[in-house]
Structure formats: C-alpha cells, structure tokens
Design a protein around this motif. Structure first.
Motif, PDB file in Angstrom:
ATOM      1  N   LEU A 141       0.622  -0.942  -0.499  1.00 39.47           N
ATOM      2  CA  LEU A 141       0.166  -0.520  -0.080  1.00 39.47           C
ATOM      3  C   LEU A 141       0.938   1.238   0.185  1.00 39.47           C
ATOM      4  CD1 LEU A 141      -2.698  -0.770   3.099  1.00 39.47           C
ATOM      5  CD2 LEU A 141      -2.809  -1.619  -0.158  1.00 39.47           C
TER       6      LEU A 141
ATOM      7  N   ARG B 267       0.894  -1.518 -10.267  1.00 37.87           N
ATOM      8  CA  ARG B 267       0.217  -0.210  -9.002  1.00 37.87           C
ATOM      9  C   ARG B 267      -1.002   0.297  -9.405  1.00 37.87           C
ATOM     10  NH1 ARG B 267       5.130  -0.224  -6.619  1.00 37.87           N
ATOM     11  NH2 ARG B 267       4.745   2.389  -5.794  1.00 37.87           N
TER      12      ARG B 267
ATOM     13  N   LEU C  19     -11.256  -1.476  -5.278  1.00 38.94           N
ATOM     14  CA  LEU C  19      -9.628  -1.224  -5.233  1.00 38.94           C
ATOM     15  C   LEU C  19      -8.519  -2.544  -4.639  1.00 38.94           C
ATOM     16  CD1 LEU C  19      -7.302   0.349  -6.298  1.00 38.94           C
ATOM     17  CD2 LEU C  19      -8.584   1.828  -4.193  1.00 38.94           C
ATOM     18  N   ALA C  20      -9.577  -2.343  -2.993  1.00 37.35           N
ATOM     19  CA  ALA C  20      -8.962  -3.400  -2.451  1.00 37.35           C
ATOM     20  C   ALA C  20      -9.190  -4.331  -2.846  1.00 37.35           C
ATOM     21  CB  ALA C  20      -9.794  -3.575  -1.354  1.00 37.35           C
TER      22      ALA C  20
ATOM     23  N   GLY D  18      -7.605  -6.181  -5.560  1.00 33.05           N
ATOM     24  CA  GLY D  18      -6.793  -5.726  -6.638  1.00 33.05           C
ATOM     25  C   GLY D  18      -5.225  -6.363  -5.716  1.00 33.05           C
TER      26      GLY D  18
ATOM     27  N   THR E  44       0.501  -3.659  -6.225  1.00 35.66           N
ATOM     28  CA  THR E  44       0.434  -2.662  -5.062  1.00 35.66           C
ATOM     29  C   THR E  44      -1.075  -1.497  -4.975  1.00 35.66           C
ATOM     30  OG1 THR E  44       2.828  -2.605  -4.955  1.00 35.66           O
ATOM     31  CG2 THR E  44       1.891  -0.751  -4.197  1.00 35.66           C
ATOM     32  N   LEU E  45      -1.796  -0.977  -4.132  1.00 35.57           N
ATOM     33  CA  LEU E  45      -2.497  -0.215  -4.211  1.00 35.57           C
ATOM     34  C   LEU E  45      -2.442   0.941  -3.920  1.00 35.57           C
ATOM     35  CD1 LEU E  45      -5.300  -2.003  -2.487  1.00 35.57           C
ATOM     36  CD2 LEU E  45      -4.563  -2.366  -4.328  1.00 35.57           C
TER      37      LEU E  45
ATOM     38  N   LEU F 126      -3.177   4.666  -2.905  1.00 32.11           N
ATOM     39  CA  LEU F 126      -4.569   5.330  -2.482  1.00 32.11           C
ATOM     40  C   LEU F 126      -4.610   6.379  -2.392  1.00 32.11           C
ATOM     41  CD1 LEU F 126      -4.240   2.733   0.759  1.00 32.11           C
ATOM     42  CD2 LEU F 126      -5.575   2.278  -0.877  1.00 32.11           C
TER      43      LEU F 126
END
Length: 638
Positions: free
Chosen positions: A90, A295, A310-311, A313, A319-320, A322
C-alpha cells in the motif's frame, strides 16, 4: 496483447471448451453458455485459495436463487494476503500533507494485531464491523482483519453527517466501530470529534470504538467516547503472528453496502465473499490486465463500491495506490503527480473529474511522465465523447481508456473495458465475461438497436445475497426482478452500438418523457457540458399542461450570466447534437447542483423539490443545502 492475462485466459478457455475461441466475442459467448465451466476457470486462473467443493452451479436458471460453488469454502482475506515481502503493498497520499507506504510484511503484521484485537472484542463469523474512515492503509487492514475472521465489513467516508451514519450502521448493528480523528480536505483540517460524540452513543451494539490517528488527536477523541480506544491502545496487547484465516462458505456475507439514493433510508445490500472475489479477479486481472507488481489506483472514498473493488487488487499481487482528500488540492495536478511519482499502471477516476481537468485547461501529457500508465477507467456517470477526445489528446495518446458501469448493487461492473478491442468515442466497449447483458424494450424483447432497459438475463456470482433485514426477500425482489420475471433489470437506460459496445443514457427512473418519447439525460449532458461557460448541468422532466416538459439547470463559470445569447448556444447545441425533442422548454442558472458523496448528480431529488414534494435521506448528499436552490423557482411557474 500476447502476454495480456485476457489473451492467456482465452487460450485456457479454448482448451476447457474443447474448441477454438477465435476472438473475444467467442470467449464471451462461451462464458455465458457454460457459466459453470467459465467461473471454474476464473477460480483456477486467478489462483484462488480455498476448497472448491464438488458442484459449480446449482439452480442456475433461477434469479434470484442460483448458487455458485455451493460446497466451496474460502477466506476472502487469505486471497488478498497471499503475497509477502518488503515490496510495497500500500502507498498512501493524504493530499500534499501525508505520504506513507506499507510493505506486504507490514500489512500482514497490522492485520494480525487487528484480528486478535477484534476477536478479543467479541467479533466472530457473521458479526459486523463498521468504519467511518478515509481511504488510508489502516482502513484496508481493518477490512482484511474483519474478513479473516469471517465477519462482515461495512464502511462510509468521514464526511457523512451523524444521521447518514446512523441510517446506515444503525441497521446492521456493528460490534466494533472504526473511525478517524479527522481528515484533510481542500487544505483544511476537519476534526470529527463532535460528530463522533453524537454518533457513537447511538450505536448501542458497539463494544469498542477504535479511533485511528490521522490529524493527531486520536487519544483525546477516544478518551471522550464510550468504549473508546486509540488504535495503538486497541492493538497494544497483541504481538504480530501469522494471520489466522477462518474458512467460510462461498456464499458467506462479506460486505454490507448502501444505496446512495434519496428515496428513503438506504438499502443495506449484502455481498458474498466468493462472488465478490471471483468477479473482482475477473475485472481487475482479465479486463484491466492488472497483475504482479502493477500499481493500481482508483480515486474513491470508503463510501463508494470502487473502494471495495480497489482493495481486491491485492489478490493479483498489485500494489494499491491510496489517495484521500480533494483531487484538486493544491491544484488539479496532484493525481497526475501521484501517477508520475509512483509509476501508476491503472488510473481509475470519474467522468466528472476528467471533465473538470479538461475545463481547467490542464494538459498532463505535457507536464507529467505517464509512461507506465497503461489504462484509465472512468465511472460514476456516462463519459461524454469530448472527454474521450481529451484523454487521448491531453493525457496520453497510447492508453486504454475504458468507460465502465455497474453499481453498488453488484459491487462490480456489467459493462467495461475489453483489452484488444478498439475504443470508440462515447461508447463502453462491452459486457463483462460471464454476464448475459442485453437491452430490452418495455415488453421484455431484446433490442439490437434503440434505447431500452439494461438487463442481465442469467444469474452471476456477484449478485447480492439479499438486503439486510429483508427476511422474505420481498424488497430485494422488488428492487431488481419485478420488472421482468427471473431477469435482473438494472435501472439503466441503455443502447447497443454498431460496434457491439453500449451507451448508457442515464438512469431509467430519471429518463425524460416529453410527448411520450423516452430521452436519456446523458444525451443532453453530452451536448451541454462541452460548452466552456457551462461547468455542470442537470435535466429533469417537469409535469406541465398534462405532459412533461424538459427543464435544464446549468451551473456556469464564475462571472458568466445566462443571457439570451448563451441560451441560444445551449439550445442550438442540443438541437443539432441530439434532436429537437431534447431541447429544454426552460433553462435555469443555479449556483450549485446537488450530488451524492460519490459525486453523482441527483436528478430525482431535484425533480421532487421542483414538484414541491419532500426529499428523504438528504444525508446521502454531499451538499444537501443545494436542494433549496430549486424550490419555488419563478422561471418554472410559467
């Protein structure tokens, strides 16, 4: 395209089907002709961790009532936490003030401690955990900790008012409530301690309220709340250890999400762990091409289903990225700064954002290195043809731009981007795999051409389990299946294109009907919003003289007046770009247009105000005060 996940999946599907699947259309046909085999392959191709069980699909012809993988067990969080190591899981930007990153190992450690603390607070399988949180790392970790136990997660953003929060979470009776101490928006610091003091005592089921530090006042805020803990104190007794994952049925509840409309107390829509996981793997990995080391970014709050999307992913090893706060602070470049700095692969946003960037005169193609950016997705409302042009001209020439549409109702998309197919201006590329999407007329007959109801004629795994506190399923049935028996009717006014794509013309219930002809509001917005002096527009049908007349409200650029010349430009643009039937009988300038927290304009609420009827659930709105601008307008009395 040779290495794209969708290409590899089509080859695997051809092997399963025992025949050549020459192109994407052939793959889509197979995916709905043999849904059991298709979703079985999604499970295998996506590397889902769990026990698949014997059966793939039971009562597949029933909607509602079909059950996918009825014997399977899995844990949603386990599938999102397969990866370990010191790489980024994250990355977080809170406007220009906060920048943090969390490795996969650090995420595992935080989830472990949160999980142990939740269990100690009495959370077990099926219990609810609610959150009023920014889109920050602790929110993702708390969701994963909740899902790891087999408990049910529900979230909203911290800009909700007390009534809006209680209307949602009061219905589902959470055991633990997470909240931030405050948040940043538009350069301002917003402390929510007073709001929490009003909310928490009314959530009678809550055994622990956990305040996550963001603006630096968590300890003081927690001290004033019943059963209040600052996050560090909540997890202090627990050392990190390997996360324990409770196996749950494929159809076990994972999320409760809320309708954002203004037609009463929000509906509590319950989504399953297995259905959400498979649908999101399909959309993120196959349709969007996201995989290991990519990403993934979506501009969203925790009150919108795109946060849940999104989560997921993480399940692909991505990689998220945020972000929380205003997408225009300190200026309209910040999300493109983020894309450049963090080497973004997919940039997810809304049609309104793209229109605003275009109108601000920014040209990221000239100011930012977006070489890693492969895809841009847009949702929330239909993407105007001019915005397609702007993305390819002003953001990046060689990008896959996908307008996508679905909803909270299915925590995913019905129609979205299709890799390898051409992008046509103003069109959504096509239906998602495994979804029997069609456009039907009033009598339930397919419409190869023309505008009608968007339907899905066969069951799919991410259909809701039902609504909370709807024991006999009557409210659930009324919401989607009353219109056409055994068929999902989504409430969108849609049309097939000659390219096999779709155009969404707006919500069916907001469709205008002058002289008995149905007109989608998006058809009007597509003509009006490119006009430089018009920042935003909203159209409704006003009951008038035993018919309905079209009324158009416009929010204008600062200093611009709605004079005869501008009205002539607007009417001319609509007449030539749409049709004479689309031309409004009245055009009215307003200072603001009401919208939901996720940025959708609320045509129905405005229609009610114009007709002197009350608007329920105003807490769903980001700017409820704007409704007063539409009450008793002299322009609409003649």
């Amino acid at each position: 395209m040779a290495g794209h996940p969708m290409t590899r999946f089509r080859a695997a599907a051809a092997e399963r089907a025992g025949r050549e699947l020459a192109d994407h259309d052939a793959l889509h046909r197979w995916s709905i002709e043999d849904r059991a085999a298709f979703w079985d392959l999604v499970w295998d191709f996506g590397g889902v961790v769990g026990d698949k069980g014997e059966r793939r699909l039971v009562d597949g012809d029933r909607m509602p009532g079909a059950r996918f993988f009825p014997d399977a067990t899995l844990n949603f969080a386990e599938n999102l936490l397969r990866k370990t190591g010191d790489g980024d899981a994250l990355v977080f930007w809170g406007e220009e003030r906060v920048k943090r990153r969390l490795s996969w190992d650090a995420l595992h450690a935080l989830v472990s401690r949160l999980q142990q603390a939740l269990v100690a607070a009495g959370v077990g399988p099926g219990d609810r955990v609610a959150a009023m949180m920014p889109n920050m790392p602790e929110t993702v970790a708390a969701m994963l900790a909740t899902a790891s136990i087999g408990a049910v997660w529900s979230s909203c953003s911290p800009d909700f008012g007390p009534r809006g929060v209680l209307d949602r979470f009061g219905q589902i009776e959470p055991t633990v409530f997470f909240a931030c101490d405050g948040y940043f928006y538009g350069g301002k610091t917003i402390d929510i301690a007073a709001k929490l003091a009003e909310i928490v005592p009314s959530l009678h089921s809550v055994r622990a309220t956990v305040i996550v530090p963001y603006i630096g006042t968590a300890n003081a805020t927690a001290a004033k709340l019943p059963h209040g803990f600052a996050l560090e104190d909540f997890i202090a007794p627990f050392e990190d250890q390997p996360v324990a994952f409770t196996p749950m049925a494929f159809g076990a509840p994972l999320y409760v999400m809320f309708s954002s409309g203004t037609t009463g107390v929000p509906k509590c829509i319950v989504h399953s762990a297995g259905g959400t996981l498979l649908q999101h793997i399909k959309e993120i990995h196959l349709h969007s091409g996201i995989g290991e080391n990519d990403r993934l970014f979506y501009f969203t709050t925790c009150g919108w289903m795109m946060w849940n999307w999104l989560a997921s992913g993480l399940a692909t090893g991505a990689t998220l990225l945020l972000y929380d706060g205003s997408p225009f602070h300190p200026d309209g470049n910040i999300l493109f700064d983020y894309a450049d700095a963090e080497r973004m692969t997919l940039f997810g946003t809304s049609a309104k954002f793209l229109d605003a960037v275009h109108k601000s005169g920014l040209r990221p193609i000239e100011t930012h290195d977006l070489s890693t950016l492969e895809m841009m997705t847009s949702t929330g409302s239909p993407l105007a043809p001019e915005s397609f042009t702007f993305v390819y001209d002003g953001i990046k020439h060689d990008i896959h731009l996908a307008s996508i549409s679905g909803g909270t109702d299915i925590v995913s998309c019905f129609v979205l981007g299709i890799p390898g197919k051409p992008v046509w201006k103003g069109e959504i590329q096509g239906p998602g795999l495994g979804l029997a999407v069609d456009v039907w007329d009033e009598d339930g007959k397919p419409m190869p051409r023309g505008k009608g109801e968007l339907v899905c004629s066969l069951a799919f795994p991410s259909m809701p389990l039902g609504f909370w506190n709807d024991a006999d399923g009557s409210r659930y049935h009324a919401a989607y299946f009353d219109r056409f028996d055994n068929v999902w009717c989504h409430g969108d006014f849609a049309e097939w294109t000659v390219h096999g794509g779709l155009v969404i013309h707006g919500r069916s219930d907001a469709t205008l009907n002058p002289g008995g002809v149905r007109i989608g509001t998006a058809e009007i917005y597509n003509q009006v919003e490119p006009i430089p002096d018009v920042l935003e527009a909203l159209a409704i049908g006003q009951d008038w003289d035993n018919d309905v007349r079209v009324v158009l409200f416009v929010r204008l650029r600062a200093g611009v007046v709605l004079d005869e010349a501008l009205e002539k430009v607007i009417r001319g643009r609509i007449r030539t770009g749409a049709s004479p039937r689309h031309v409004p009988a009245r055009i009215v300038a307003v200072a603001d247009i009401p919208r939901t927290k996720s940025g959708k304009i609320v045509e129905l609420a405005v229609r009610e105000v114009v007709h002197g009827r009350p608007v329920k659930n105003q807490e769903a709105l980001a700017n409820p005060e704007a409704l007063a601008l539409f009450r008793d307008l002299p322009e609409l009395a003649v």
